[in-house]
Design an enzyme around this catalytic site. Structure first.
Site, PDB file in Angstrom:
ATOM      1  CB  CYS A   2      -0.793   0.216   1.179  1.00 20.26           C
ATOM      2  SG  CYS A   2      -1.866  -1.485   1.344  1.00 20.26           S
ATOM      3  NE  ARG A  32       4.456   2.057  -0.859  1.00 18.96           N
ATOM      4  CZ  ARG A  32       5.630   1.990  -0.162  1.00 18.96           C
ATOM      5  NH1 ARG A  32       6.597   2.513  -0.814  1.00 18.96           N
ATOM      6  NH2 ARG A  32       5.629   1.344   1.046  1.00 18.96           N
ATOM      7  CD1 TRP A  79      -0.742  -6.059  -3.959  1.00 15.72           C
ATOM      8  CD2 TRP A  79      -0.473  -6.558  -1.907  1.00 15.72           C
ATOM      9  NE1 TRP A  79      -0.502  -7.336  -3.843  1.00 15.72           N
ATOM     10  CE2 TRP A  79      -0.123  -7.576  -2.555  1.00 15.72           C
ATOM     11  CE3 TRP A  79      -0.311  -6.906  -0.400  1.00 15.72           C
ATOM     12  CZ2 TRP A  79       0.119  -9.115  -2.212  1.00 15.72           C
ATOM     13  CZ3 TRP A  79       0.083  -8.320   0.278  1.00 15.72           C
ATOM     14  CH2 TRP A  79       0.220  -9.182  -0.977  1.00 15.72           C
ATOM     15  CG  ASN A 105       2.634   0.702   3.852  1.00 16.76           C
ATOM     16  OD1 ASN A 105       2.120  -0.505   3.428  1.00 16.76           O
ATOM     17  ND2 ASN A 105       3.832   1.095   3.651  1.00 16.76           N
ATOM     18  N   GLY A 106       0.980  -1.258   6.029  1.00 19.96           N
ATOM     19  CA  GLY A 106       1.510  -2.308   7.033  1.00 19.96           C
ATOM     20  C   GLY A 106       0.584  -3.286   7.364  1.00 19.96           C
ATOM     21  CD  GLU A 488      14.437 -12.784 -12.430  1.00 20.56           C
ATOM     22  OE1 GLU A 488      14.003 -13.158 -11.370  1.00 20.56           O
ATOM     23  OE2 GLU A 488      14.031 -11.539 -12.683  1.00 20.56           O
ATOM     24  CE  LYS A 492      11.217 -11.674 -13.781  1.00 18.57           C
ATOM     25  NZ  LYS A 492      11.510 -10.416 -12.943  1.00 18.57           N
ATOM     26  CD  GLU A 495       7.281 -10.787 -11.875  1.00 13.69           C
ATOM     27  OE1 GLU A 495       8.040 -10.769 -12.004  1.00 13.69           O
ATOM     28  OE2 GLU A 495       6.504 -10.002 -10.725  1.00 13.69           O
ATOM     29  CG  HIS A 511      17.262 -36.803  -8.974  1.00 18.94           C
ATOM     30  ND1 HIS A 511      17.817 -38.088  -8.714  1.00 18.94           N
ATOM     31  CD2 HIS A 511      18.276 -36.152  -9.249  1.00 18.94           C
ATOM     32  CE1 HIS A 511      19.123 -38.129  -9.103  1.00 18.94           C
ATOM     33  NE2 HIS A 511      19.454 -37.079  -9.401  1.00 18.94           N
ATOM     34  CE  LYS A 611       9.572  -2.459  -9.865  1.00 15.23           C
ATOM     35  NZ  LYS A 611      10.093  -3.542 -10.196  1.00 15.23           N
TER      36      LYS A 611
HETATM   37  C1  AGP Z   1      10.322  -9.276  -9.702  1.00 11.13           C
HETATM   38  O1  AGP Z   1       9.859  -9.408 -10.982  1.00 11.13           O
HETATM   39  C2  AGP Z   1       9.128  -9.162  -8.615  1.00 11.13           C
HETATM   40  N1  AGP Z   1       8.221  -8.369  -8.947  1.00 11.13           N
HETATM   41  C3  AGP Z   1       9.520  -9.557  -7.168  1.00 11.13           C
HETATM   42  O2  AGP Z   1       9.690 -11.008  -7.166  1.00 11.13           O
HETATM   43  C4  AGP Z   1      10.598  -8.747  -6.499  1.00 11.13           C
HETATM   44  O3  AGP Z   1      12.017  -9.115  -7.141  1.00 11.13           O
HETATM   45  C5  AGP Z   1      10.746  -8.866  -5.030  1.00 11.13           C
HETATM   46  O4  AGP Z   1       9.447  -8.476  -4.585  1.00 11.13           O
HETATM   47  C6  AGP Z   1      11.755  -8.086  -4.361  1.00 11.13           C
HETATM   48  O5  AGP Z   1      11.764  -6.606  -4.368  1.00 11.13           O
HETATM   49  P1  AGP Z   1      12.875  -5.871  -4.083  1.00 11.13           P
HETATM   50  O6  AGP Z   1      14.081  -6.172  -5.099  1.00 11.13           O
HETATM   51  O7  AGP Z   1      12.326  -4.441  -4.541  1.00 11.13           O
HETATM   52  O8  AGP Z   1      13.357  -6.110  -2.775  1.00 11.13           O
END
Ligand code: AGP
Length: 616
Positions: A2, A32, A79, A105-106, A488, A492, A495, A511, A611
């Site tokens: 948030c 956020r 969020w 926020n929190g 990674e 991508k 998400e 395995h 984000k």
């Molecule tokens: C990456 O595409 C993500 N949206 C997410 O995994 C992100 O990397 C993670 O939340 C960590 O964020 P930060 O690097 O701002 O700590």
């Protein structure tokens, strides 16, 4: 998560400017969270508010429709943590008479218990949120002094918060307070307008003097004035620092999405990350004046890397690099898990915390944990003034520029570039020969050009993505450095396209997971490590024998790989194993982007995500 925002206008600003400023501020905080948004404020001594489910643009339409005017305001972008995506759960939340409003926020960890106590006093709740408890609790303690009521409520609250509150009976006051959540105040030195925000992004383009509200501090903000109190309620001195105007325009620059723009920025952002940070003459890295003394780097027996999501993947790759090149035992830990392992951190442990935003709550909590155990923390961060940059003992910035797309791309490759420089630095102060350092720099300098070569293949990658977009299940396989790179790549894809994608070590498939291989499961083989090439080829053969369709990312001209796979994206060949992850990841980013586009997904703001993940 948030984002919270607040605004008390200075001279020359009207009531419609207040709403407009809040909407603009929220738009900069939208990364956020974007489940709902809302605003509340006082107009002619009356509480007014407006909320809307969805993104800020729907709140904007609602305030325009209602012709909302406010003399001062607090605002929120959500969020969801507690309760679904409904108007009732959208912030601000109010007391029963709608005289008091709060944005948060929190997470209030004891909200259930507090709610029960309040409900026993016949106090009614209208949402499922933890935040409404704050509104009701402060209101219970309110006897004409909002500051005192907030201070008293804070004592009852367990958990984390950045809060901004207003009360109709004190129409010129915003009370703001924080615990383990970022909160920044900005003062316009000309107009004396005062801004409250979760981060300085919301101040973009304004030249403000700013102050970060620390844990348990409380600020009373009125027209032209900020008064700061410590946890005991004593008035405190504070200093405002000039933020300066960041003119780096946050625009798509002609690209359809921020993600695509950020993918294409990578030759430039890697250059910015490495520029001036190495010496070819001495074959080493020059990372500037780090506040952590050199002897800490020299004597480190063990390195612990902390991060989440993409940042953890970068740390995972760096851990292998550090062990292999600098010969220092290194472990990369997922920050959210790390705290609960009763970690062993000795005085010879160097901790590296990686976070693009510098606001990830799990990473910050882990950092605080190791600092409490006496370790020094080196932050690797993209966002200046972020909590991690302030709390770590020393911080190195990525200089990748604002990353707007929720799906991280350019920050990841800049993290890898910076971590490779850090590896070089540590390797050279220990045992690495100058010539080996110079060779490493030669490869690193070439990376931007290699990325260009990958970007030039975007039309081909788009075509392949269209073909593979019909699959619902993906495995991304790799060995050694390409294993975390495959994690990674899978992240991508999942998400932004909501497809089931798993990154896995290629050698581990036999395995168990190989049981899943069928013509309906696409396998993307990341063949970028020379050292493990033969083994990787065998693993691909094992998949092929079981009917799995394979697309490879492989070094240019490898005929054997071409005969095994259905499709190949040819990758630059003249690169060392440690750095190959960078161009390979760029190709994987493009592949995921085009699949998501083909499937009409919301690319820059995927569902359920934010984000900056500011809750644990
Ligand atoms: C990456 O595409 C993500 N949206 C997410 O995994 C992100 O990397 C993670 O939340 C960590 O964020 P930060 O690097 O701002 O700590």
């Amino acid at each position: 998560m948030c984002g919270i925002f607040g605004f008390i206008p200075g001279s020359n600003e009207t009531a419609s400017d207040v709403v407009d400023t809040c909407i603009k501020g929220l738009k900069q905080l939208e990364y956020r969270g974007y489940d709902s948004a809302g605003i509340a404020g006082i107009y002619k001594n009356e509480m007014q508010s407006c909320k809307s489910v969805g993104k800020i643009k729907s709140l904007q339409s609602a305030v325009e429709f209602e012709k909302l005017n406010l003399d001062m305001a607090i605002a929120h972008t959500r969020w969801a943590t507690h309760g679904g995506l409904t108007n009732e759960n959208a912030h601000p939340h109010f007391d029963e008479k709608t005289k008091l409003a709060v944005v948060h926020n929190g997470i209030i960890e004891n909200h259930f218990e507090l709610r029960k106590k309040l409900a026993a006093q016949d106090i009614k709740f209208y949402s499922e949120t933890d935040t409404e408890v704050v509104a009701k609790l402060v209101s219970l303690y309110y006897d004409g002094d909002l500051k005192a009521a907030v201070q008293r409520a804070a004592k009852d609250i367990k958990g984390s918060y950045a809060l901004a509150l207003i009360h109709q009976d004190q129409p010129n006051l915003i009370v703001a307070t924080a615990r383990d959540c970022p909160l920044v105040l900005g003062l316009d030195p000309q107009t004396k307008s005062i801004f409250i925000s979760s981060d300085t992004n919301a101040f973009l383009g304004r030249s403000l003097d700013v102050m970060f509200v620390k844990n348990e501090q409380l600020a009373c903000i009125t027209k032209h004035s900020i008064i700061l109190y410590d946890a005991q309620g004593n008035m405190m001195d504070y200093k405002l620092e000039a933020l300066g105007i960041d003119l780096h325009a946050i625009t798509k620059n002609g690209f359809e999405h921020f993600m695509l723009k950020e993918i294409f920025e990578q030759p430039m952002t890697i250059n910015r990350t490495i520029e001036g940070r190495f010496s070819e003459e001495f074959g080493t890295a020059q990372l500037g004046n780090l506040a952590i003394p050199t002897h800490v780097f020299q004597s480190a027996h063990h390195i612990l890397i902390l991060g989440c999501g993409t940042s953890w993947h970068a740390g995972h790759i760096a851990a292998s690099m550090l062990e292999s090149l600098a010969r220092i035992p290194t472990q990369a830990e997922i920050a959210s898990e790390f705290r609960y392992t009763n970690p062993i951190v000795s005085e010879n442990t160097l901790v590296i915390a990686i976070s693009q935003s510098g606001e990830t709550a799990d990473t910050l909590a882990a950092v605080r944990e190791v600092q409490a155990k006496g370790a020094k923390v080196l932050g690797i961060c993209n966002v200046k003034h972020s909590t991690l940059s302030r709390e770590s003992d020393s911080c190195i910035y990525l200089k990748a520029g604002p990353e707007i797309s929720v799906c991280s791309t350019k920050a990841f490759t800049s993290q890898l570039a910076l971590l490779s420089l850090l590896t070089l630095h540590l390797a050279r102060i220990r045992h690495m020969e100058k010539a080996q350092g110079q060779e490493f720099i030669r490869y690193l300098k070439k990376v931007p050009q290699l990325i260009e070569e990958v970007l030039n293949q975007a039309p081909k990658i788009e075509k392949l993505a269209k073909k593979y977009a019909k699959f619902e299940h993906f495995f991304f396989l790799g060995r050694q450095y390409m294993f975390p790179a495959s994690l990674e790549a899978a992240l991508k894809l999942k998400e932004i396209s909501y497809l089931n994608a798993t990154g896995y070590p290629a050698g581990e498939m036999k395995h168990g997971p190989i049981a899943l291989i069928s013509p309906d499961v696409a396998v993307i083989a990341m063949c970028g490590n020379k050292k493990t090439q033969d083994k990787m080829i065998s693993n691909m053969m094992e998949v092929k024998s079981r009917g799995g369709p394979i697309m490879a990312l492989a070094p240019e001209g490898n005929e054997e790989i071409a005969t095994i796979t259905e499709d190949v994206i040819w990758m630059p060949e003249d690169i060392c194993d440690e750095l190959a992850c960078i161009p390979y990841s760029v190709a994987a980013q493009l592949f995921s982007y085009y699949i998501a586009k083909e499937r009409n997904c919301e690319i820059d703001q995927p569902r359920n995500l934010a984000k900056s993940v500011t809750v644990e």
